[in-house]
Design an enzyme around this catalytic site. Structure first.
Site, PDB file in Angstrom:
ATOM      1  N   SER A 152       0.699  -1.226   0.174  1.00  0.00           N
ATOM      2  CA  SER A 152       0.818  -0.325  -0.092  1.00  0.00           C
ATOM      3  C   SER A 152       0.696   0.815  -0.219  1.00  0.00           C
ATOM      4  O   SER A 152       1.328   1.775  -1.117  1.00  0.00           O
ATOM      5  CB  SER A 152      -0.867  -0.296   1.311  1.00  0.00           C
ATOM      6  N   ASP A 228     -10.058  -5.597  -2.912  1.00  0.00           N
ATOM      7  CA  ASP A 228      -9.418  -4.837  -1.824  1.00  0.00           C
ATOM      8  C   ASP A 228     -10.053  -3.204  -2.467  1.00  0.00           C
ATOM      9  O   ASP A 228     -10.585  -2.290  -3.498  1.00  0.00           O
ATOM     10  CB  ASP A 228      -8.240  -4.551  -3.231  1.00  0.00           C
ATOM     11  N   HIS A 262      -7.785  -5.962   1.103  1.00  0.00           N
ATOM     12  CA  HIS A 262      -6.196  -5.105   1.283  1.00  0.00           C
ATOM     13  C   HIS A 262      -5.671  -5.969   2.245  1.00  0.00           C
ATOM     14  O   HIS A 262      -4.154  -4.963   2.937  1.00  0.00           O
ATOM     15  CB  HIS A 262      -6.782  -3.853   1.337  1.00  0.00           C
TER      16      HIS A 262
END
Length: 285
Positions: A152, A228, A262
């Site tokens: 991320s 996600d 995620h």
């Protein structure tokens, strides 16, 4: 191995024959106390070993990867050390620093801030590419070959570190990276806050913009879950990275993983692939 005077050993745990250690040190770059974790595989007791840098995402610390990714088993097998820095300066208590999860504490974005008051402490790029590498190279049995990865915000960090330092890392990979931060809400908030209103200055911290400006690596490996919610909301923009790499002739392996979100469940599912990918390149360097 004795603990150097400049490092304070916080904890040590044996894991798959290797050692996971956490240290505190005073960072001159950031002007505060920082903590990092290092995993040394069993092979490190006999020889110098290669190193993987892992950069974590928003709200994370040095502990998320070591506790949730399940990386130690394969890293031990491969003779691969890894280092996990924290994600921002700590203990500076700047005005508004703790007000939101996506700016300030836990959200350093691996850049060098230019706006006051952030520019006094928020220099995470210099920390993860200069100060901390010099420290671990001096004190641990590492052979000088390094790769980089992250998740991320940390995936964004891994990409820009590799692109801004050609030849420094044998390989780069990312899980669900913020690939085009100049064009997403997370990035606009962070880049605007740390760098100011001049959007041209933001491009130096955006992987897609760096590639468009001529920055190059041979190849990039990215995994992205299609469930996600941040991908679905346009925060990550892997399609922009894919287009930039295609235009530049960079070999991007972008694997969309059906059903994955995620979280670290996603990372733990595919971390072995990334560790073996980096180990291959580290051996070939």
């Amino acid at each position: 191995m004795t603990t150097p005077d400049e490092l304070e050993l916080i904890s040590v745990n044996k894991s798959f024959g290797g050692w996971l250690k956490r240290y505190k040190h005073r960072s001159k770059t950031l002007g505060c106390e920082m903590v990092f974790a290092i995993f040394l595989p069993p092979a490190a007791e006999e020889r110098d070993v290669p190193l993987l840098w892992w950069l974590s995402g928003l709200t994370c610390t040095d502990e998320n990867f070591t506790q949730k990714a399940g990386a130690q088993r394969v890293a031990a097998e491969l003779g691969l050390a890894f280092v996990c820095p924290d994600t921002s300066p700590r203990g500076t208590d700047l005005p508004g620093e703790h007000d939101s999860y996506d700016f300030g504490s836990g959200a350093g974005f691996y850049l060098n801030a230019e706006q006051a008051p952030w520019n006094k402490h928020y220099r995470m790029y210099d920390y993860v590419t200069e100060e901390l590498p010099a420290l671990v190279r001096e004190h641990f049995p590492l052979n000088g070959r390094e790769a980089i990865s992250g998740h991320s915000m940390g995936g964004h960090g891994a990409l820009i570190c590799a692109l801004k330092n050609p030849g420094r890392y044998t390989s780069v990979s990312a899980f669900a990276p913020i690939a085009n931060p100049t064009q997403c809400p997370w990035g606009e908030k962070a880049l605007g806050g740390y760098l100011g209103d001049d959007r041209e200055s933001w491009k130096a911290w955006d992987a897609c913009e760096l590639i468009a400006a001529g920055a190059r690596v041979d190849e990039i490996k990215v995994d992205q879950g299609d469930a996600d919610n941040f991908y679905q909301d346009g925060q990550l923009r892997p399609e922009a990275l894919e287009a930039a790499c295609q235009d530049a002739g960079i070999d991007l392996t972008l694997q969309m993983r059906p059903g994955y979100d995620h979280s670290y469940f996603f990372i733990a599912s595919f971390i072995d692939d990334h560790l073996r990918y980096h180990a291959h390149h580290l051996r070939s360097a």
